[in-house]
Design a protein around this motif. Structure first.
Motif, PDB file in Angstrom:
ATOM      1  N   ALA A 153      -2.294   5.318 -49.930  1.00  0.00           N
ATOM      2  CA  ALA A 153      -3.122   4.149 -49.584  1.00  0.00           C
ATOM      3  C   ALA A 153      -4.343   4.089 -50.496  1.00  0.00           C
ATOM      4  N   ARG A 154      -4.925   2.881 -50.635  1.00  0.00           N
ATOM      5  CA  ARG A 154      -6.105   2.696 -51.486  1.00  0.00           C
ATOM      6  C   ARG A 154      -7.225   2.026 -50.699  1.00  0.00           C
ATOM      7  N   PRO A 155      -8.460   2.269 -51.110  1.00  0.00           N
ATOM      8  CA  PRO A 155      -9.582   1.652 -50.394  1.00  0.00           C
ATOM      9  C   PRO A 155      -9.474   0.132 -50.439  1.00  0.00           C
ATOM     10  N   GLY A 156      -9.773  -0.494 -49.320  1.00  0.00           N
ATOM     11  CA  GLY A 156      -9.662  -1.942 -49.234  1.00  0.00           C
ATOM     12  C   GLY A 156      -8.337  -2.417 -48.667  1.00  0.00           C
ATOM     13  N   ASP A 157      -7.315  -1.520 -48.645  1.00  0.00           N
ATOM     14  CA  ASP A 157      -6.030  -1.898 -48.062  1.00  0.00           C
ATOM     15  C   ASP A 157      -6.220  -2.208 -46.573  1.00  0.00           C
ATOM     16  N   SER A 158      -5.460  -3.178 -46.082  1.00  0.00           N
ATOM     17  CA  SER A 158      -5.493  -3.486 -44.646  1.00  0.00           C
ATOM     18  C   SER A 158      -4.548  -2.555 -43.900  1.00  0.00           C
ATOM     19  N   LEU A 159      -4.860  -2.317 -42.617  1.00  0.00           N
ATOM     20  CA  LEU A 159      -4.038  -1.427 -41.781  1.00  0.00           C
ATOM     21  C   LEU A 159      -3.351  -2.254 -40.699  1.00  0.00           C
ATOM     22  N   TRP A 160      -2.077  -2.005 -40.491  1.00  0.00           N
ATOM     23  CA  TRP A 160      -1.255  -2.768 -39.552  1.00  0.00           C
ATOM     24  C   TRP A 160      -0.485  -1.804 -38.666  1.00  0.00           C
ATOM     25  N   VAL A 161      -0.105  -2.298 -37.481  1.00  0.00           N
ATOM     26  CA  VAL A 161       0.770  -1.485 -36.635  1.00  0.00           C
ATOM     27  C   VAL A 161       1.814  -2.392 -35.986  1.00  0.00           C
ATOM     28  N   THR A 162       3.044  -1.874 -35.862  1.00  0.00           N
ATOM     29  CA  THR A 162       4.118  -2.631 -35.202  1.00  0.00           C
ATOM     30  C   THR A 162       3.977  -2.514 -33.686  1.00  0.00           C
ATOM     31  N   GLY A 163       4.594  -3.422 -32.959  1.00  0.00           N
ATOM     32  CA  GLY A 163       4.734  -3.329 -31.498  1.00  0.00           C
ATOM     33  C   GLY A 163       3.417  -3.236 -30.762  1.00  0.00           C
ATOM     34  N   CYS A 164       3.403  -2.479 -29.677  1.00  0.00           N
ATOM     35  CA  CYS A 164       2.223  -2.294 -28.836  1.00  0.00           C
ATOM     36  C   CYS A 164       1.900  -0.810 -28.720  1.00  0.00           C
ATOM     37  N   ILE A 165       0.626  -0.523 -28.563  1.00  0.00           N
ATOM     38  CA  ILE A 165       0.144   0.863 -28.528  1.00  0.00           C
ATOM     39  C   ILE A 165      -0.260   1.247 -27.097  1.00  0.00           C
ATOM     40  N   GLY A 166       0.071   2.464 -26.697  1.00  0.00           N
ATOM     41  CA  GLY A 166      -0.425   2.994 -25.433  1.00  0.00           C
ATOM     42  C   GLY A 166       0.533   2.907 -24.265  1.00  0.00           C
ATOM     43  N   ASP A 167       1.607   2.125 -24.415  1.00  0.00           N
ATOM     44  CA  ASP A 167       2.566   2.017 -23.306  1.00  0.00           C
ATOM     45  C   ASP A 167       3.130   3.380 -22.921  1.00  0.00           C
ATOM     46  N   ALA A 168       3.520   4.153 -23.935  1.00  0.00           N
ATOM     47  CA  ALA A 168       4.171   5.440 -23.660  1.00  0.00           C
ATOM     48  C   ALA A 168       3.193   6.397 -22.982  1.00  0.00           C
ATOM     49  N   GLY A 169       1.922   6.345 -23.405  1.00  0.00           N
ATOM     50  CA  GLY A 169       0.912   7.197 -22.776  1.00  0.00           C
ATOM     51  C   GLY A 169       0.713   6.841 -21.310  1.00  0.00           C
TER      52      GLY A 169
END
Lengths: 319, 319
Positions: A153-169
């Protein structure tokens, strides 16, 4: 040492596992499996263990344990953009593990072999006086030199995530008996997300040549972003309000930052977190923009007023 | 959950395992390992688990446990004629497993990585409430279509075995405290053969294109010959007096057929048993002719008068 009622080692292999074997397994009758990557591809290898009482409950249904075991490994392949091909399975059963349990376990393997186009390549069966211990080694292939990495990764790159977070927790908390005020329907959804993650194989494939870095979210979103940051020599700013939550999760935590931080620190999501060059937008990929990579170090979770949210535990650790 | 004195999961990986990693491991910092077989070769894969209290004694030296774990897996590669390349290691440590134990274990890995030209490709570390459980997946490569198989022997082929048979079984009996009348020197030799087998990698390579079938002797010589017979649709006649015994083993059993049968039924030799076309002699390979493959079924052990020797247990079974 045969318990009398149960099948022996070779009979169990012949009955339950031989029908799952691909041509690479050579009928499970040789010392090893043989596999050729297709021309221009290289081999991708990963291994993950699930221990009874640590990674699953002793009374979890055996077919779901098998399917989760396959899926957590395929999630690692997905994070590198690989096409899954097959797996080796090392099983340590207890002497009181029944044939019915193993039959259900094999049925779970069969279902997910069909779902993800993989086959059993080989394995080993041993006995243990401890908890049932299951190690799966997944084998895939990816175009030579094209695998997605964490360190690129490089500085300035955007960060993305698929689906939803925390359901499993949240599902794990429900499974442990935590008193959460959720409807029956929400409980069922969250428990299912804990029991049966979905490896994002097609998304991993679509990210090849586009994502500047990728990782699967297994330790917890913030911890896994930390892995991208450490290996890439960067920091990250994550907007708490941007972290995608499912409706059942949102109803439970009511968008309080401290609780979102807890969800982003829980493990077992098995989504893919990836970075893109600043100008890129993954319009064809179901993912949510959650932040940006920066010069410096550390992963900062930011609230809508721009203040940093305190994070207590950043991920699951075994020790 | 950190015990206070011991290193955490990530520190243990960085301290003890990262120095063992090959380039395929990508610094142990990604989700998977990447590997390319050399042109014209295919991938050979095998996995074997060792469970504390089942496959090793809890007070065995950790470095020897590590080296045996590598060697039993490399023996499977050897039996198919493969060149070892590397391995994945899935370790379930107990919460009271000390850093000193893991350091010694890693030192054993380091020694045998150097001895057999393999490297750590990746792995997984988990905790368990049961015995220490170690699963190694070994990865090698072999010329496409040239791997040695079990199922390809023909009637009339001669049967050969490398090294000596039964040493490891006697070493295990000594280790368990059986009262055997052996000199200190013989005891040391037999214990060492049990603790540290030698995978016959060069011999496996030399057998490519020559042996009609091969297997490594892990379940016990007669049981493993049985595997060649079953998969090839043949029977076998084995001359008890021809089975190669070391001098220490011969001093203990005094060439009584019943005791030779017991040695040929004990496991863990990790020699290679192979078949050759009737006219072939492997003059350049250190091996002993022990019998012949026949039409029919079953493995018959024959005494010098031509009578069949009764065999009680034909090999090690887990259940």
């Amino acid at each position: 040492m045969n318990g009398g009622q149960s099948l022996g080692e070779f009979e169990r292999i012949a009955t339950y596992f031989a029908p799952l074997a691909g041509p690479e397994a050579l009928g499970l009758s040789d010392d090893c499996a043989l596999m050729r990557p297709r021309p221009g591809f290289e081999i991708v290898l990963t291994t993950d263990t699930m221990v009874g009482g640590v990674h699953f409950f002793h009374d979890d249904p055996a077919d779901l344990i098998a399917r989760k075991l396959i899926r957590v490994n395929l999630s690692d392949l997905a994070a590198m953009g690989a096409i899954p091909r097959g797996y080796l399975l090392a099983s340590s059963w207890r002497r009181d593990t029944t044939d019915a349990w193993i039959a259900a376990f094999a049925e779970g393997l069969r279902q997910d072999q069909a779902a993800f186009s993989v086959a059993l390549f080989g394995g080993d069966t041993t006995s243990t006086d401890g908890p049932v211990t299951l190690t799966l080694t997944a084998i895939g292939e990816v175009e030579q030199g094209k695998a997605l990495r964490r360190s690129t990764a490089r500085p300035g790159d955007s960060l993305w995530v698929t689906g939803c977070i925390g359901d499993a927790g949240l599902g794990l908390r429900l499974r442990k008996g935590d008193a959460l005020h959720a409807s029956d329907r929400d409980r069922a959804y969250l428990l299912e997300r804990h029991r049966l993650p979905t490896p994002r194989i097609e998304i991993g494939r679509a990210l090849i040549g586009r994502a500047s870095a990728a990782i699967d979210v297994s330790d917890g979103l913030l911890a896994d972003i930390g892995h991208i940051c450490e290996t890439s020599g960067l920091g990250a700013r994550i907007e708490a309000a941007a972290i995608p939550l499912s409706d059942p999760a949102r109803r439970l935590v009511q968008a309080r930052e401290a609780e979102i931080a807890a969800l982003a620190s829980a493990g077992d999501d098995y989504e893919i977190c990836f970075s893109l060059p600043p100008s890129a937008t993954p319009s064809d990929i179901p993912a949510t923009r959650i932040g940006v990579l920066t010069d410096g170090t550390g992963v900062a979770l930011i609230d809508p007023t721009g203040r940093e949210v305190a994070v207590k535990h950043r991920g699951f650790r075994h020790f």
